[in-house]
Design a protein around this motif. Structure first.
Motif, PDB file in Angstrom:
ATOM      1  N   ILE A 157       0.841  -1.203   0.000  1.00 45.78           N
ATOM      2  CA  ILE A 157       0.000   0.000   0.000  1.00 45.78           C
ATOM      3  C   ILE A 157       0.874   1.250   0.000  1.00 45.78           C
ATOM      4  O   ILE A 157       0.622   2.212  -0.741  1.00 45.78           O
ATOM      5  CB  ILE A 157      -0.950  -0.012   1.206  1.00 45.78           C
ATOM      6  N   ASN A 158       1.918   1.234   0.826  1.00 43.48           N
ATOM      7  CA  ASN A 158       2.837   2.374   0.856  1.00 43.48           C
ATOM      8  C   ASN A 158       3.480   2.597  -0.511  1.00 43.48           C
ATOM      9  O   ASN A 158       3.658   3.743  -0.949  1.00 43.48           O
ATOM     10  CB  ASN A 158       3.938   2.129   1.893  1.00 43.48           C
ATOM     11  N   VAL A 159       3.841   1.500  -1.173  1.00 46.44           N
ATOM     12  CA  VAL A 159       4.452   1.603  -2.498  1.00 46.44           C
ATOM     13  C   VAL A 159       3.460   2.215  -3.486  1.00 46.44           C
ATOM     14  O   VAL A 159       3.805   3.132  -4.256  1.00 46.44           O
ATOM     15  CB  VAL A 159       4.918   0.212  -2.976  1.00 46.44           C
ATOM     16  N   MET A 160       2.230   1.728  -3.492  1.00 42.21           N
ATOM     17  CA  MET A 160       1.221   2.279  -4.398  1.00 42.21           C
ATOM     18  C   MET A 160       0.977   3.760  -4.114  1.00 42.21           C
ATOM     19  O   MET A 160       0.840   4.572  -5.034  1.00 42.21           O
ATOM     20  CB  MET A 160      -0.083   1.484  -4.282  1.00 42.21           C
ATOM     21  N   ARG A 161       0.927   4.082  -2.833  1.00 42.62           N
ATOM     22  CA  ARG A 161       0.693   5.481  -2.435  1.00 42.62           C
ATOM     23  C   ARG A 161       1.801   6.381  -2.971  1.00 42.62           C
ATOM     24  O   ARG A 161       1.534   7.442  -3.558  1.00 42.62           O
ATOM     25  CB  ARG A 161       0.639   5.539  -0.910  1.00 42.62           C
ATOM     26  N   GLY A 162       3.061   5.948  -2.804  1.00 40.47           N
ATOM     27  CA  GLY A 162       4.178   6.757  -3.275  1.00 40.47           C
ATOM     28  C   GLY A 162       4.255   6.836  -4.791  1.00 40.47           C
ATOM     29  O   GLY A 162       4.472   7.914  -5.365  1.00 40.47           O
ATOM     30  N   ALA A 163       4.071   5.679  -5.456  1.00 43.98           N
ATOM     31  CA  ALA A 163       4.152   5.663  -6.915  1.00 43.98           C
ATOM     32  C   ALA A 163       3.066   6.523  -7.536  1.00 43.98           C
ATOM     33  O   ALA A 163       3.304   7.232  -8.529  1.00 43.98           O
ATOM     34  CB  ALA A 163       4.053   4.223  -7.414  1.00 43.98           C
TER      35      ALA A 163
END
Length: 704
Positions: free
Chosen positions: A398-404
């Motif tokens: 989720i953190n990765v999706m949020r940042g990307a």
């Protein structure tokens, strides 16, 4: 940048501790690894690997030769010890290039790593070994930080990396871990001399240094810069995840909904094997599952191999209102069944579309991650550690999706690439090497009064056989001591705890809610909590009579009723074991209250066995006698009462009880635990309504 003023990572280096390891490069590798693993913003549990290269004496030639120590297969850098490292000759490892036949044959190189081993007692080398071996640096960190993967998984991550780091961080397009990726890293370095690290597309980060400290600080600096860049861009393209679509329930209601639903979900996800659950309503999870972009992003799945290996290709999103009425279990099951059927069909199609001629057989088609908008995230897997780590990894995703999404557009791995990792023959071989599950693996047990005596012995036995347990007691201090004992012996994932007054319906319901939130439900209920009062009928008070019947009979009824509700939600049966007594059968002096209450417990066992058979719920009795060691039953005057009844002293009771048995044996709490395990361990799966005497042989207690 000041080493001690990071905002997005933790600087944990202690110069004094490091000085104690001066000259010991392997010791400094372990120290650095443990610091990196202690910060989950840097890497996930079990994710990433670290290495160092140093000279050591060759035991055959006596010559100083370069050796690489690298985290071996499995393990976690946060808890890494020397025994978790693989040690290999650097020159031999690099010479494998001479016989490498190309990417189609790279898996065959793994067995050849064994010909490069320096320390024969070291850990088996992992698939990532050549990624470290072909780079020349003394200390190397390969991590999976959310901030870096967000850039690596962004649609234009290569250009962002170039712009952000001014060419000082290289870029290697996605390749699955292995020999070819190791060669690609070396090629990137050769083409970009002087770089300080390499970003792996959709995967993670490589950083390095000439010393352990230089590598550590370089790693922190790079990740900090990635995180700063993402934070500075949050909101520029619009609200995070497209903004909020629904509101979360208040905390108390979220937990209530989750506790009610978890056993139903466990029933669906356990269609192939018993699963253990985990629930989280972490703020990062809620922001994602309540967002407008959930329906677009969730089906894409994750990017980092470490993520989707533990979370499956994508989650199941429940189409339930946050405040859905869950009281009609049959209706909720009917509503959810099509969603699970659709998920299994999707996963089967994914397998059939992507499989190769030599692919392993399809695995469990049920989801691992289940998202309930407005409430939280459930995960289910074979044991508590695996399911907890799956939740942590999906939170990282989720953190990765949020940042990307903040800096570009999130991209996941193509399905075929994901499949080739998930069903990699090397991964399958690793799975096949795992220890055989224990008898109670995947099982959840709630044993009343399990902070001491017989109950604690039963809990110990069940955990040792693979179960997780919900410890409980009416006394908080005693419960805390038991939890500390179990955590020290078996780890934090073996146990949950809750206060429980068996005479109170609300307390019992809360205990089973705690079991559902901690583990997803329950499989085994042991009614063990009790007291004992030994008095003649003339001396026996009404208050004592009521207390005995409240705790022993009503308590067994209340706990069993609450347990049956959970077992029925799951829908795959289970066990209730009632710890009764020889006194349920034997009529002795000074025992009207306790003995008759035990007889009521015994018959309630038979009544429930008759009623619950259609639900595949087995109900059985264990009849102890004279369990003196570590038992709370002897408190409150019971020992004095029994000694008086038999005309002996309290000190003479153990020998008296042993001598009156046919086997002349003293009965221990562990003996009762073994009897409970006999009922639930798999050999007596077709036994219900039975009683097992554990009394050393008391002829008067024989069942007629």
């Amino acid at each position: 940048m000041s080493n001690k003023n990071y905002k997005h990572v933790s600087y944990l280096w202690d110069d004094a501790k490091a000085a104690e390891l001066a000259g010991d490069e392997v010791g400094l590798l372990i120290y650095r690894s443990n610091l990196l693993g202690a910060d989950l913003r840097l890497t996930n549990y079990g994710g990433g690997n670290t290495s160092c290269k140093a000279f050591a004496k060759d035991p055959l030639t006596g010559q100083e030769t370069e050796i690489m120590w690298v985290k071996g297969s499995g393990g976690d850098i946060g808890t890494l010890k020397r025994s978790g490292l693989a040690a290999l000759y650097v020159d031999r490892l690099r010479s494998l290039k001479n016989i490498y036949r190309g990417v189609e044959f790279e898996d065959e190189m793994v067995e050849l790593f064994n010909h490069c081993i320096y320390d024969l007692a070291s850990k088996a080398p992992s698939i990532d070994t050549p990624l470290h071996g072909f780079l020349p640096f003394k200390h190397i960190d390969h991590l999976h930080p959310d901030a870096a993967i967000a850039i690596a998984a962004a649609k234009d991550g290569k250009q962002i990396t170039q712009d952000l780091f001014g060419g000082t961080i290289g870029w290697v397009e996605w390749k699955k871990p292995g020999f070819e990726l190791g060669l690609s890293l070396k090629k990137c370095l050769d083409e970009n001399p002087g770089i300080r690290g390499i970003m792996l597309g959709s995967h993670g980060l490589f950083t390095w240094g000439d010393t352990a400290y230089e590598s550590y600080v370089n790693t922190l600096d790079v990740i900090e810069k990635c995180a700063e860049y993402i934070e500075s861009n949050l909101g520029k393209k619009g609200p995070v995840f497209g903004g909020q679509k629904i509101e979360s329930l208040p905390k108390e209601q979220r937990l209530s909904q989750a506790a009610s639903l978890a056993p139903i979900l466990r029933g669906f996800t356990s269609s192939k094997q018993k699963m253990v659950g985990h629930f989280t309503d972490d703020d990062r999870v809620l922001q994602f599952i309540n967002s407008n972009d959930l329906d677009r992003l969730a089906p894409l799945g994750t990017s980092c191999p470490d993520h989707f290996l533990r979370t499956k290709i994508s989650p199941l999103v429940l189409e339930l209102a946050p405040n859905e009425d869950l009281s009609d279990v049959a209706a909720i099951k009917a509503k959810l069944a099509p969603a699970f059927e659709a998920y299994r069909a999707m996963y089967t199609e994914y397998y059939n579309t992507c499989k190769h001629d030599n692919s392993p057989a399809i695995r469990d088609t049920n989801p691992v991650v289940i998202l309930y908008p407005g409430v939280g995230m459930f995960t289910f897997s074979k044991d508590k550690q695996t399911t907890r780590v799956a939740a942590e990894f999906y939170t990282n995703a989720i953190n990765v999706m949020r940042g990307a999404e903040a800096i570009s557009e999130y991209t996941s791995l193509p399905r075929q690439e994901a499949f080739d990792i998930e069903y990699w023959l090397l991964e399958e071989a690793k799975l096949q090497r795992m220890p055989k599950p224990k008898s109670l693996s995947g099982r959840i047990a709630l044993i009343t009064g399990s902070a001491g005596g017989i109950g604690k012995a039963i809990a110990h036995k069940f955990v040792q056989e693979g179960a997780v347990v919900v410890l409980n007691d009416i006394n908080q201090e005693r419960l805390d001591e038991a939890v500390a004992e179990f955590t020290a012996a078996y780890g934090k994932d073996s146990v949950a705890a809750t206060l429980l007054n068996v005479t109170d319906e609300a307390s019992s319901a809360a205990a089973f809610d705690a079991a559902a939130l901690a583990f997803g439900g329950v499989d085994i209920v042991v009614n063990n909590a009790g007291i004992s009062i030994s008095k003649s009928i003339a001396e026996h008070t009404l208050e004592e009579w009521d207390r005995l019947y409240d705790i022993l009979v009503k308590g067994q009824f209340i706990v069993s009723k609450a347990g049956v509700a959970v077992l029925r939600k799951q829908g795959f049966g289970g066990d209730i074991i009632n710890i009764v007594s020889k006194n349920a059968v034997v009529a002795g002096p000074n025992n009207p209250g306790y003995g008759s209450a035990k007889a009521a417990q015994a018959h309630l066992t038979r009544l429930l066995a008759a009623e619950l058979g259609a639900d595949k719920i087995r109900v059985n009795t264990v009849n102890p006698d004279a369990v003196i060691a570590n038992s709370n039953i002897w408190a409150g005057g019971w020992a004095e009462g029994r000694a008086k009844a038999y005309g002996i002293t309290v000190d003479e009771l153990p020998a008296y009880y042993a001598k009156r048995t046919l086997l002349n044996e003293i009965i221990l709490p562990e003996d009762i635990a073994n009897a409970c395990f006999a009922f639930v361990g798999g050999l007596l799966g077709k036994s219900t309504g039975n009683a097992l005497n554990v009394d050393g042989g008391v002829a008067m207690g024989f069942y007629r």
